[in-house]
Design an enzyme around this catalytic site. Structure first.
Site, PDB file in Angstrom:
ATOM      1  N   PRO A 200       1.504 -10.781   1.727  1.00 50.14           N
ATOM      2  CA  PRO A 200       0.031 -10.705   1.663  1.00 50.14           C
ATOM      3  C   PRO A 200      -0.541  -9.315   1.919  1.00 50.14           C
ATOM      4  CG  PRO A 200       0.694 -11.510   3.812  1.00 50.14           C
ATOM      5  CD  PRO A 200       1.983 -11.330   3.008  1.00 50.14           C
ATOM      6  N   CYS A 201       0.294  -8.274   1.882  1.00 52.02           N
ATOM      7  CA  CYS A 201      -0.188  -6.957   2.298  1.00 52.02           C
ATOM      8  C   CYS A 201      -1.330  -6.437   1.429  1.00 52.02           C
ATOM      9  CB  CYS A 201       0.972  -5.958   2.320  1.00 52.02           C
ATOM     10  SG  CYS A 201       1.774  -5.700   0.727  1.00 52.02           S
ATOM     11  N   GLN A 202      -1.419  -6.877   0.170  1.00 53.15           N
ATOM     12  CA  GLN A 202      -2.498  -6.403  -0.689  1.00 53.15           C
ATOM     13  C   GLN A 202      -3.465  -7.516  -1.088  1.00 53.15           C
ATOM     14  OE1 GLN A 202      -1.355  -3.785  -3.886  1.00 53.15           O
ATOM     15  NE2 GLN A 202       0.457  -3.068  -2.786  1.00 53.15           N
TER      16      GLN A 202
END
Length: 244
Positions: A200-202
């Protein structure tokens, strides 16, 4: 009209907001007039026994039988497999800060003995998707595992993932970085077994320019992250009323 006032900090979710989002999503599935689409996948909302936290489970057959009766039997038994083996009384913290070890996770320890799984419907390949709230990013995270693949196709293997789930137009994107950070691997948030997830980093960048009510949140989010690994929400769910 902006709906962001419904959230404590858009697009991030608190535990309570995520629980409501899961309930809304589940209600949409129950109330939607899906017709044949309901034969293709099953959606359930679960709670962990220790924390009471919610998560969404989606089951999809990879190669649905052509016969309707056989398909109904497959989905019925598929639900039995997951219910029988579901772990809802275990809740662990996942350390995802050390992403460079993902490749190590992909190589099972030959010394570790894993008990054989039991399937009520053998030789019926299926994928289990789960939506959990990431404890650090505070965003939904899509986890998935392949099950009952044909002999010779390992379930926990990136090549199998790309072969069974990823469409050609997404492959180069996912192998690099992509809108949602690509495919990673880590212990599953409930049972600690190796599993894949869309990092989910972006997700924040993908969601922050959008605007939706809480009952639409997971529908919108899945529209961004689900298709790259073969998960599409039936359009009929968007038309159904999710009010609880």
């Amino acid at each position: 009209m902006s709906h962001r006032d419904e959230y404590r900090q858009w697009p991030f979710l608190t535990d309570e907001e995520f629980t409501l989002a899961c309930a809304f999503f589940d209600r949409r599935y129950i109330r939607a007039e899906l017709g044949p689409s309901r034969k293709m996948l099953k959606i359930n909302c679960h709670q962990t026994a220790t924390t009471g936290g919610s998560y969404i489970e989606v089951l999809r057959l990879l190669t649905p039988p052509t016969d309707d009766d056989e398909l109904a039997l497959a989905l019925s038994r598929l639900g039995g497999i997951v219910d029988h083996g579901a772990v809802t009384s275990v809740d662990i913290d996942i350390d995802m800060s050390n992403e460079e070890n993902d490749q190590e996770v992909l190589r099972p320890d030959p010394k570790q003995e894993v008990p054989p799984g039991y399937s009520l419907y053998a030789h019926q390949p299926y994928v289990t998707y789960e939506i959990h709230l990431h404890p650090t990013y505070r965003l939904p995270t899509l986890w998935f595992t392949l099950n009952d693949l044909p002999m010779g196709d390992p379930a926990f293997d990136l090549d199998s993932v790309y072969r069974y789930l990823v469409l050609d137009e997404y492959k180069s994107q996912l192998r690099s970085i992509g809108v949602t950070g690509g495919i990673s691997a880590a212990p599953h948030p409930l049972n600690d077994l190796p599993a894949f997830f869309i990092h989910p980093c972006q997700t924040k960048e993908a969601m922050e320019d959008l605007d939706c009510t809480l009952d639409e949140y997971l529908m919108v989010w899945l529209g961004l992250v689900g298709g790259c690994v073969g998960l599409w929400v039936p359009p009929e769910m968007a038309k159904s009323k999710a009010a609880i």
